[in-house]
Design an enzyme around this catalytic site. Structure first.
Site, short mmCIF file in Angstrom:
data_model
loop_
_atom_site.label_atom_id
_atom_site.label_comp_id
_atom_site.label_asym_id
_atom_site.label_seq_id
_atom_site.Cartn_x
_atom_site.Cartn_y
_atom_site.Cartn_z
N HIS A 198 0.87 -1.18 0.00
CA HIS A 198 0.00 0.00 0.00
C HIS A 198 0.91 1.23 0.00
O HIS A 198 1.65 1.46 0.96
CB HIS A 198 -0.84 0.05 1.28
CG HIS A 198 -2.06 -0.79 1.25
ND1 HIS A 198 -2.04 -2.13 1.44
CD2 HIS A 198 -3.38 -0.44 1.07
CE1 HIS A 198 -3.29 -2.60 1.37
NE2 HIS A 198 -4.11 -1.60 1.15
N GLU A 201 -1.16 6.45 -1.16
CA GLU A 201 -2.58 6.61 -0.81
C GLU A 201 -2.75 7.88 0.01
O GLU A 201 -3.87 8.33 0.22
CB GLU A 201 -3.02 5.36 0.00
CG GLU A 201 -4.50 5.15 0.14
CD GLU A 201 -4.84 3.89 0.94
OE1 GLU A 201 -3.90 3.18 1.37
OE2 GLU A 201 -6.03 3.62 1.13
ZN LIG Z 1 -6.18 -1.69 0.64
#
Ligand SMILES: [Zn+2]
Length: 330
Positions: A198, A201
């Site tokens: 990740h 973001e």
């Molecule tokens: Zn996610």
């Protein structure tokens, strides 16, 4: 394209959190099994799904606290995994990679082995009943200590034969950027585990760059790469795949409006992409809705579906089988 046309197309999903995809109906079933009382529907719903005025990833992640107490036994995990496959089958997803952290379901004494095997068993039952292929990705958590996160990598190695195909680093990216996890990345490399991270973001392109340099093959979200031509070129050069999650990014304020969403820019640049729900229940979405938001043609959906399959962590044999399903569809 109509909603029904998109729904019928064969689709692939690579970024789907088990604990973020539990419907209210399933949650009620899990509460009954656990012998725990749930507050009234309206109140549960308010906490299970992201609020319209959500301002950050950190506040989005709060929604997960609603389901956690109900996912602490083997039967619940099996039902949750099976339910996710049923939801996927309903919109003709033919392959899905389901991710979760085995460290978050230990509150009532389950071992990591029981947790991973329970999810695997729900997914397998889903395959038998619906024909949806799936694999598992284990999430190491931002904020957990290094030893705990290294153990997640060990479990990925141990449970390869029952469908664990990779490891992720999830959680609050702004508070815990990838550079804090260099030793963990090195350990994943040493163990030859597939990495999807990740990153990007929460507004940081540097986090995407670092994740790639440290060994990620895929990036979850990658939204902050918008406008960074050099980083986009790096993705193409190193065949880095971006798992895009439009609705989730709007809710966590990674973008302010859908007009800012960099799908077209990344697509035009030739980056390998997939479209994903991230969390069906938390985000109140489906993969069909995500595709509809992007307003693209059938050809674009099919191309991205094939790119997603290629970037998946499935075996070559499985990829070949699924590719035929996608290309022979009419
Ligand atoms: Zn996610």
């Amino acid at each position: 394209m109509t909603f029904q046309t998109i729904k019928r197309l064969p689709k692939i999903e690579l970024h789907s959190h088990l604990d973020g995809s539990i419907s209210l109906a399933t949650l009620k079933k899990l509460a009954k099994i656990a012998g725990k009382k749930l507050p009234p529907d309206e109140e549960v719903s308010r906490n299970l799904h992201v609020a319209a005025n959500c301002q950050s990833l950190a506040s989005y992640l709060k929604c997960f606290e609603t389901v956690m107490p109900f996912l602490q036994n083997e039967e619940a995990l099996k039902i949750a995994a099976y339910d996710l496959i049923a939801q996927a089958a309903d919109e003709n997803i033919i392959y899905i990679e389901v991710r979760f952290s085995p460290m978050l379901f230990k509150l009532e004494g389950l071992s990591e082995q029981e947790i991973i095997q329970s999810v695997a068993s729900g997914l397998k039952q889903g395959y038998l009943d619906y024909g949806v292929h799936s694999n598992m990705i284990l999430c190491a958590m931002r904020g957990h200590d290094l030893e705990t996160n290294k153990r997640v990598i060990d479990y990925a190695v141990s449970y390869r034969k029952i469908g664990v195909v990779g490891v992720d680093l999830a959680g609050d990216e702004a508070a815990y950027p990838p550079k804090m996890y260099l030793e963990w990345f090195d350990y994943a490399k040493e163990k030859a585990v597939n990495l999807t991270i990740h990153a990007g973001e929460c507004g940081s392109a540097a986090n995407i760059r670092d994740s790639i340099v440290f060994g990620a093959k895929r990036i979850g979200h990658g939204t902050s790469m918008r406008g960074h031509q050099d980083l986009m070129a790096t993705c193409i050069q190193h065949q880095i795949h971006i798992e895009m999650c439009p609705t989730s990014n709007l809710q966590t304020k990674a973008i302010s409006t859908m007009d800012e969403y960099p799908f077209q820019a990344f697509y035009n640049a030739g980056i390998s992409l997939s479209i994903n729900t991230d969390n069906r229940s938390v985000s109140r979405t489906t993969l069909t809705k995500e595709w509809q938001t992007l307003q693209v043609t059938t050809e674009v959906i099919q191309k991205i579906t094939l790119d997603a399959l290629e970037a998946s962590f499935a075996t070559d044999e499985e990829k070949q089988l699924l590719k035929e399903k996608i290309t022979s569809f009419d």
